[in-house]
Enzyme design. Sequence first.
Site, PDB file in Angstrom:
ATOM      1  N   GLY A 258      69.878-114.223 -89.756  1.00 62.23           N
ATOM      2  CA  GLY A 258      71.382-114.751 -89.795  1.00 62.23           C
ATOM      3  C   GLY A 258      72.104-113.589 -90.447  1.00 62.23           C
ATOM      4  N   GLU A 300      63.955-112.990 -92.287  1.00 64.04           N
ATOM      5  CA  GLU A 300      63.626-112.562 -91.013  1.00 64.04           C
ATOM      6  C   GLU A 300      64.867-111.933 -90.359  1.00 64.04           C
ATOM      7  OE1 GLU A 300      62.418-116.277 -88.796  1.00 64.04           O
ATOM      8  OE2 GLU A 300      60.596-115.983 -89.539  1.00 64.04           O
ATOM      9  N   GLY A 302      67.199-109.685 -88.404  1.00 61.01           N
ATOM     10  CA  GLY A 302      67.350-108.994 -87.065  1.00 61.01           C
ATOM     11  C   GLY A 302      68.293-108.027 -86.766  1.00 61.01           C
ATOM     12  N   TYR A 343      79.628-115.377 -76.801  1.00 58.10           N
ATOM     13  CA  TYR A 343      80.185-115.981 -78.168  1.00 58.10           C
ATOM     14  C   TYR A 343      81.593-115.387 -78.360  1.00 58.10           C
ATOM     15  CZ  TYR A 343      74.985-115.390 -78.559  1.00 58.10           C
ATOM     16  OH  TYR A 343      73.778-115.281 -78.315  1.00 58.10           O
ATOM     17  N   CYS A 370      80.905-109.001 -61.534  1.00 60.72           N
ATOM     18  CA  CYS A 370      81.725-109.803 -60.528  1.00 60.72           C
ATOM     19  C   CYS A 370      81.976-111.186 -61.340  1.00 60.72           C
ATOM     20  CB  CYS A 370      80.890-110.304 -59.239  1.00 60.72           C
ATOM     21  SG  CYS A 370      80.594-108.539 -58.501  1.00 60.72           S
TER      22      CYS A 370
HETATM   23  C1  LIG Z   1      64.039-118.011 -86.214  1.00 59.50           C
HETATM   24  C2  LIG Z   1      64.910-116.773 -86.389  1.00 59.50           C
HETATM   25  N1  LIG Z   1      64.608-115.833 -87.245  1.00 59.50           N
HETATM   26  C3  LIG Z   1      65.506-114.718 -87.266  1.00 59.50           C
HETATM   27  C4  LIG Z   1      66.180-114.539 -86.385  1.00 59.50           C
HETATM   28  C5  LIG Z   1      67.162-113.373 -86.575  1.00 59.50           C
HETATM   29  O1  LIG Z   1      68.415-113.600 -86.687  1.00 59.50           O
HETATM   30  P1  LIG Z   1      69.421-112.283 -86.887  1.00 59.50           P
HETATM   31  O2  LIG Z   1      69.417-111.394 -85.962  1.00 59.50           O
HETATM   32  O3  LIG Z   1      71.029-113.183 -86.840  1.00 59.50           O
HETATM   33  O4  LIG Z   1      69.139-111.883 -88.254  1.00 59.50           O
HETATM   34  C6  LIG Z   1      66.654-115.373 -85.173  1.00 59.50           C
HETATM   35  C7  LIG Z   1      67.722-115.481 -84.530  1.00 59.50           C
HETATM   36  O5  LIG Z   1      68.037-115.870 -83.417  1.00 59.50           O
HETATM   37  C8  LIG Z   1      65.984-116.849 -85.197  1.00 59.50           C
HETATM   38  O6  LIG Z   1      66.229-117.557 -84.279  1.00 59.50           O
END
Ligand SMILES: Cc1ncc(COP(=O)(O)O)c(C=O)c1O
Length: 443
Positions: A258, A300, A302, A343, A370
Amino acid sequence: MTTEPDSLVRELSSPSVWPDSAVNAPGGDVSLAGVSLAELAERHGTPVYVLDETEVRSRARAWRRALPDAEVVYAAKAFVCRAVVDWMAEEGLGLDVCSAGELELAATRGFPPERVVLHGNAKSPRDLRTALRIGVGRIVIDSDCEIARIASQVPKGAAQKVLVRVLPGIEAGAHRKIRTGAEGQKFGLSIAGGDAEDAVVRVLGQPGLALAGLHCHLGSQITSTEPYGEAVRRVVAFLARIRDRHGVTLPEVDLGGGFAAAYLPGDAAPSPEAYGRRITEELSAACADFAYPLPRLMVEPGRSIMAPAGVALYRVLSVKRTGAQVFVAVDGGMSDNPRPALYGARYTVRMVGRTTAAPMRATTVVGRHCEAGDILAEDVELPEDVRPGDVLAVPASGAYQVSMASGYNMTGRPPVVAVSGGRSRLLLRRETFEDQKARDVGV
Ligand SMILES: Cc1ncc(COP(=O)(O)O)c(C=O)c1O
């Protein structure tokens, strides 16, 4: 990033929106890791996504430096392909996957299965079968009904490590659709409502499951460190309650992802170090308050690793003035980037590969699909003489774009090209009509 005294490249001077290696090049071009974007658009066609490998790797490393004692697990949903699996393996990260497909992809590269975490609010039988066959490090339990289902598939005598995903009841994230830490949405088990504790008790009663700890994921594009502090306090309080009521001291806490990326110049995007410091301090303080041994931490990320490393390139197909508005339509759109429609995500856009003395004006860049909502970037500054054939670059495009690309209007999903050290290589080729036709097996 270096800058030139060129008014057309104003937004390039924002170091946070473009990869570090981006520099202005002659003829209005931009080069990334020493590779011309205009040339890449020419060679691969458009739309095309360009990924700066060094940027990805250095962001992955920054997370490991920020939390040296934690496990950093890259969220593959942001964007994954075989090369990305390799980069994460080489940088010492784990992999968060949420389907058998992502898991199989990791396995094709020999990614260490013990570093894989399987997620999903509704894991399919194939997801679970594949996870148990490959031997993932952890499965994150997201609902009551999967507890017995997973346990029943674990071979006798073995125990699958699991985490229980809890809802700490925290509102955080850039948009309602990506706030996953609050009550009243589909993910996780409520701490306040008692569902999380019920699940913990049920997991503890399953000999095929080894409960390692708790997981929570607050949402996405969280621009402040504060919600993580609050989450740590609530999760540790819950860990202490489990210990006091059920006599088990769980050794792991996974705080999910997040962490924000900057999409517009000036966007708040705390560094991994800032998030890491806040999390570590709160964890130590909360554990001291409850006399709880410091758990092993996992995060985690991403988006914060992948978004800033990607640039999307499009070619202009038409320019239209409607009332006071100027619409520049490009050859991609919501099929390769659904984020603005989903979003209300915002981007900057700049022209590459041509210089002009024309003044800038407010322009809306739209896709070719479209849907009236197929808008890529509203109210961006582009030169007044932008015309069909021009190439437009959209930075901060590395995450949740190609991975969320769809087959809408059969335009074909775009290719992804990696750049590093002055060279480029194709990672994903463009989806062709032949690919699409091959799936169409009925008459
Ligand atoms: C369980 C979980 N971990 C990690 C992430 C990665 O989130 P972000 O890309 O916002 O860091 C997500 C994104 O949806 C998620 O659902």
